[in-house]
Design a protein around this motif. Sequence first.
Motif, PDB file in Angstrom:
ATOM      1  N   GLY A 132       1.007  -1.268  -0.109  1.00 60.77           N
ATOM      2  CA  GLY A 132       0.204  -0.008   0.068  1.00 60.77           C
ATOM      3  C   GLY A 132       1.103   1.405   0.116  1.00 60.77           C
ATOM      4  N   ILE A 133       2.200   1.137  -0.333  1.00 60.46           N
ATOM      5  CA  ILE A 133       2.941   2.489  -0.354  1.00 60.46           C
ATOM      6  C   ILE A 133       3.173   3.018  -1.886  1.00 60.46           C
ATOM      7  CG2 ILE A 133       5.323   3.163  -0.041  1.00 60.46           C
ATOM      8  CD1 ILE A 133       3.619   2.361   2.659  1.00 60.46           C
ATOM      9  N   VAL A 134       2.851   4.096  -2.202  1.00 58.92           N
ATOM     10  CA  VAL A 134       3.215   4.501  -3.546  1.00 58.92           C
ATOM     11  C   VAL A 134       4.648   4.592  -3.911  1.00 58.92           C
ATOM     12  CG1 VAL A 134       2.860   6.845  -4.960  1.00 58.92           C
ATOM     13  CG2 VAL A 134       1.146   6.148  -3.246  1.00 58.92           C
ATOM     14  N   ARG A 135       4.828   3.942  -5.052  1.00 52.65           N
ATOM     15  CA  ARG A 135       6.266   3.526  -5.378  1.00 52.65           C
ATOM     16  C   ARG A 135       6.778   4.632  -6.521  1.00 52.65           C
ATOM     17  NH1 ARG A 135       8.607   2.088  -1.162  1.00 52.65           N
ATOM     18  NH2 ARG A 135       7.787   0.692  -0.060  1.00 52.65           N
ATOM     19  N   ASN A 136       5.648   4.996  -7.435  1.00 49.34           N
ATOM     20  CA  ASN A 136       5.963   5.847  -8.649  1.00 49.34           C
ATOM     21  C   ASN A 136       4.854   6.663  -8.827  1.00 49.34           C
ATOM     22  OD1 ASN A 136       7.524   3.125  -8.960  1.00 49.34           O
ATOM     23  ND2 ASN A 136       8.538   4.739 -10.913  1.00 49.34           N
ATOM     24  N   ILE A 137       5.130   7.912  -9.248  1.00 52.35           N
ATOM     25  CA  ILE A 137       4.030   8.707  -9.513  1.00 52.35           C
ATOM     26  C   ILE A 137       4.443   9.520 -10.931  1.00 52.35           C
ATOM     27  CG2 ILE A 137       3.253  11.123  -8.820  1.00 52.35           C
ATOM     28  CD1 ILE A 137       3.979  10.547  -5.965  1.00 52.35           C
ATOM     29  N   TRP A 138       3.567   9.602 -11.827  1.00 48.30           N
ATOM     30  CA  TRP A 138       3.623  10.063 -12.889  1.00 48.30           C
ATOM     31  C   TRP A 138       2.542  11.392 -12.897  1.00 48.30           C
ATOM     32  CZ3 TRP A 138       3.552   4.973 -12.547  1.00 48.30           C
ATOM     33  CH2 TRP A 138       4.681   4.227 -12.932  1.00 48.30           C
ATOM     34  N   ARG A 139       3.006  12.763 -13.069  1.00 47.85           N
ATOM     35  CA  ARG A 139       2.037  13.543 -13.193  1.00 47.85           C
ATOM     36  C   ARG A 139       2.084  14.307 -14.624  1.00 47.85           C
ATOM     37  NH1 ARG A 139      -0.736  14.769  -8.485  1.00 47.85           N
ATOM     38  NH2 ARG A 139       0.448  14.053  -6.693  1.00 47.85           N
ATOM     39  N   LYS A 140       0.977  14.812 -14.951  1.00 45.44           N
ATOM     40  CA  LYS A 140       0.723  15.326 -16.580  1.00 45.44           C
ATOM     41  C   LYS A 140       1.272  14.471 -17.631  1.00 45.44           C
ATOM     42  CE  LYS A 140       0.695  19.889 -14.664  1.00 45.44           C
ATOM     43  NZ  LYS A 140       1.162  21.200 -14.679  1.00 45.44           N
ATOM     44  N   VAL A 141       0.942  13.223 -17.188  1.00 47.36           N
ATOM     45  CA  VAL A 141       1.353  12.215 -18.288  1.00 47.36           C
ATOM     46  C   VAL A 141       0.980  12.392 -19.822  1.00 47.36           C
ATOM     47  CG1 VAL A 141      -0.248  10.564 -17.912  1.00 47.36           C
ATOM     48  CG2 VAL A 141       1.761   9.481 -18.227  1.00 47.36           C
ATOM     49  N   LYS A 142       1.823  11.970 -20.607  1.00 42.74           N
ATOM     50  CA  LYS A 142       1.340  12.057 -22.130  1.00 42.74           C
ATOM     51  C   LYS A 142       0.586  10.683 -22.511  1.00 42.74           C
ATOM     52  CE  LYS A 142       4.959  15.207 -23.822  1.00 42.74           C
ATOM     53  NZ  LYS A 142       4.878  15.966 -22.777  1.00 42.74           N
ATOM     54  N   PRO A 143      -0.335  10.644 -22.800  1.00 48.62           N
ATOM     55  CA  PRO A 143      -1.481   9.378 -23.134  1.00 48.62           C
ATOM     56  C   PRO A 143      -0.447   8.362 -23.927  1.00 48.62           C
ATOM     57  CG  PRO A 143      -2.588  11.446 -23.537  1.00 48.62           C
ATOM     58  CD  PRO A 143      -1.187  11.699 -23.370  1.00 48.62           C
ATOM     59  N   ALA A 144       0.056   8.671 -24.924  1.00 46.39           N
ATOM     60  CA  ALA A 144       0.820   7.559 -25.735  1.00 46.39           C
ATOM     61  C   ALA A 144       2.026   6.939 -25.120  1.00 46.39           C
ATOM     62  CB  ALA A 144       1.265   8.298 -27.060  1.00 46.39           C
ATOM     63  N   ASP A 145       2.576   7.656 -24.200  1.00 39.19           N
ATOM     64  CA  ASP A 145       3.843   7.293 -23.430  1.00 39.19           C
ATOM     65  C   ASP A 145       3.434   6.443 -21.993  1.00 39.19           C
ATOM     66  OD1 ASP A 145       5.228   8.612 -25.159  1.00 39.19           O
ATOM     67  OD2 ASP A 145       5.721  10.345 -23.663  1.00 39.19           O
ATOM     68  N   HIS A 146       2.163   6.581 -21.841  1.00 36.38           N
ATOM     69  CA  HIS A 146       1.813   6.040 -20.270  1.00 36.38           C
ATOM     70  C   HIS A 146       2.075   4.565 -20.229  1.00 36.38           C
ATOM     71  CE1 HIS A 146      -1.419   5.066 -17.229  1.00 36.38           C
ATOM     72  NE2 HIS A 146      -0.563   5.874 -16.528  1.00 36.38           N
ATOM     73  N   ALA A 147       1.599   3.648 -20.925  1.00 33.90           N
ATOM     74  CA  ALA A 147       1.900   2.252 -20.769  1.00 33.90           C
ATOM     75  C   ALA A 147       3.140   1.661 -20.819  1.00 33.90           C
ATOM     76  CB  ALA A 147       0.941   1.485 -21.886  1.00 33.90           C
ATOM     77  N   ALA A 148       3.912   2.313 -21.354  1.00 27.31           N
ATOM     78  CA  ALA A 148       5.375   2.205 -21.407  1.00 27.31           C
ATOM     79  C   ALA A 148       6.260   2.282 -20.219  1.00 27.31           C
ATOM     80  CB  ALA A 148       6.293   2.432 -22.693  1.00 27.31           C
ATOM     81  N   LEU A 149       5.632   3.528 -19.630  1.00 29.45           N
ATOM     82  CA  LEU A 149       6.392   4.002 -18.374  1.00 29.45           C
ATOM     83  C   LEU A 149       5.747   3.114 -17.267  1.00 29.45           C
ATOM     84  CD1 LEU A 149       5.769   7.624 -18.799  1.00 29.45           C
ATOM     85  CD2 LEU A 149       7.886   6.720 -18.762  1.00 29.45           C
ATOM     86  N   VAL A 150       4.726   2.616 -17.586  1.00 28.20           N
ATOM     87  CA  VAL A 150       3.983   1.673 -16.095  1.00 28.20           C
ATOM     88  C   VAL A 150       4.703   0.487 -16.225  1.00 28.20           C
ATOM     89  CG1 VAL A 150       2.144   0.834 -15.559  1.00 28.20           C
ATOM     90  CG2 VAL A 150       2.061   3.136 -15.911  1.00 28.20           C
ATOM     91  N   ALA A 151       4.908  -0.215 -17.309  1.00 28.20           N
ATOM     92  CA  ALA A 151       5.377  -1.410 -17.578  1.00 28.20           C
ATOM     93  C   ALA A 151       6.825  -1.602 -17.187  1.00 28.20           C
ATOM     94  CB  ALA A 151       5.284  -1.863 -18.835  1.00 28.20           C
ATOM     95  N   GLU A 152       7.764  -0.506 -17.237  1.00 33.16           N
ATOM     96  CA  GLU A 152       9.139  -0.440 -16.855  1.00 33.16           C
ATOM     97  C   GLU A 152       9.089  -0.425 -15.207  1.00 33.16           C
ATOM     98  OE1 GLU A 152      13.177   2.330 -17.283  1.00 33.16           O
ATOM     99  OE2 GLU A 152      11.554   2.618 -18.580  1.00 33.16           O
ATOM    100  N   ALA A 153       8.249   0.470 -14.888  1.00 32.12           N
ATOM    101  CA  ALA A 153       8.234   0.622 -13.260  1.00 32.12           C
ATOM    102  C   ALA A 153       7.721  -0.527 -12.623  1.00 32.12           C
ATOM    103  CB  ALA A 153       7.319   1.896 -13.006  1.00 32.12           C
ATOM    104  N   ALA A 154       6.615  -1.138 -13.151  1.00 32.07           N
ATOM    105  CA  ALA A 154       6.290  -2.410 -12.674  1.00 32.07           C
ATOM    106  C   ALA A 154       7.131  -3.509 -12.651  1.00 32.07           C
ATOM    107  CB  ALA A 154       4.869  -2.779 -13.452  1.00 32.07           C
ATOM    108  N   ARG A 155       8.009  -3.720 -13.704  1.00 29.02           N
ATOM    109  CA  ARG A 155       8.998  -4.522 -13.814  1.00 29.02           C
ATOM    110  C   ARG A 155       9.943  -4.424 -12.477  1.00 29.02           C
ATOM    111  NH1 ARG A 155       8.053  -4.374 -19.212  1.00 29.02           N
ATOM    112  NH2 ARG A 155       9.695  -2.679 -19.693  1.00 29.02           N
ATOM    113  N   ASN A 156      10.387  -3.119 -12.710  1.00 33.87           N
ATOM    114  CA  ASN A 156      11.278  -2.890 -11.398  1.00 33.87           C
ATOM    115  C   ASN A 156      10.795  -2.977 -10.142  1.00 33.87           C
ATOM    116  OD1 ASN A 156      13.487  -1.839 -13.342  1.00 33.87           O
ATOM    117  ND2 ASN A 156      12.469   0.086 -13.122  1.00 33.87           N
ATOM    118  N   LEU A 157       9.415  -2.892  -9.882  1.00 29.66           N
ATOM    119  CA  LEU A 157       8.763  -3.158  -8.679  1.00 29.66           C
ATOM    120  C   LEU A 157       8.955  -4.390  -8.229  1.00 29.66           C
ATOM    121  CD1 LEU A 157       7.054  -1.733  -6.464  1.00 29.66           C
ATOM    122  CD2 LEU A 157       4.981  -2.201  -7.695  1.00 29.66           C
ATOM    123  N   THR A 158       8.601  -5.426  -9.112  1.00 30.56           N
ATOM    124  CA  THR A 158       8.500  -6.731  -8.914  1.00 30.56           C
ATOM    125  C   THR A 158      10.116  -7.389  -8.923  1.00 30.56           C
ATOM    126  OG1 THR A 158       8.546  -7.248 -11.311  1.00 30.56           O
ATOM    127  CG2 THR A 158       6.393  -7.471 -10.124  1.00 30.56           C
TER     128      THR A 158
END
Length: 161
Positions: A132-158
């Motif tokens: 339940g801890i916030v690990r990454n924050i993206w503000r004013k994210v660009k819609p087209a870049d969003h999924a790739a940013l999330v996937a990379e951060a999620a890989r790092n999280l696991t």
Amino acid sequence: MTTSSIQTGDRAPAFSLPASAGRTVDTASLSGKPYLLYFYPKADTPGCTTQACGIQEALPALGKLDLTVIGVSPDAVAKIDRFAGKFGLTFPLASDEDHQLAEAYGTWVEKSMYGKTYMGMERSSFLVDGDGIVRNIWRKVKPADHAALVAEAARNLTAED
């Protein structure tokens, strides 16, 4: 209006919201699991559609990382359901009509367009770990870049677990 400024390392605010396909999304059912909350301004608009479809395409990879994705907008559930159906979005889209969750995350902000100011949703995302801890924050994210940013951060999280 009370806005919060959630920071990396903060405990994610608790929530329970109605969502698409008759679902309810809440922190209790997410306990122990990492999740992404992404806030978007309005269902079925060009930027929000690009963002949502990008997430939908990335779901198989995100699912392998055991990441639950939840989109949040101020739209009513009926509008969200139409949006999800139109674009085949299978992840939950939650309705935050009273902006309570958006305010807790600091995404209900003053915006301006054509010289007029108004309150609206800032396109932002928050990656929360299984504790339940916030690990990454993206503000004013660009819609087209969003999924790739999330996937990379999620890989790092696991990889950290």
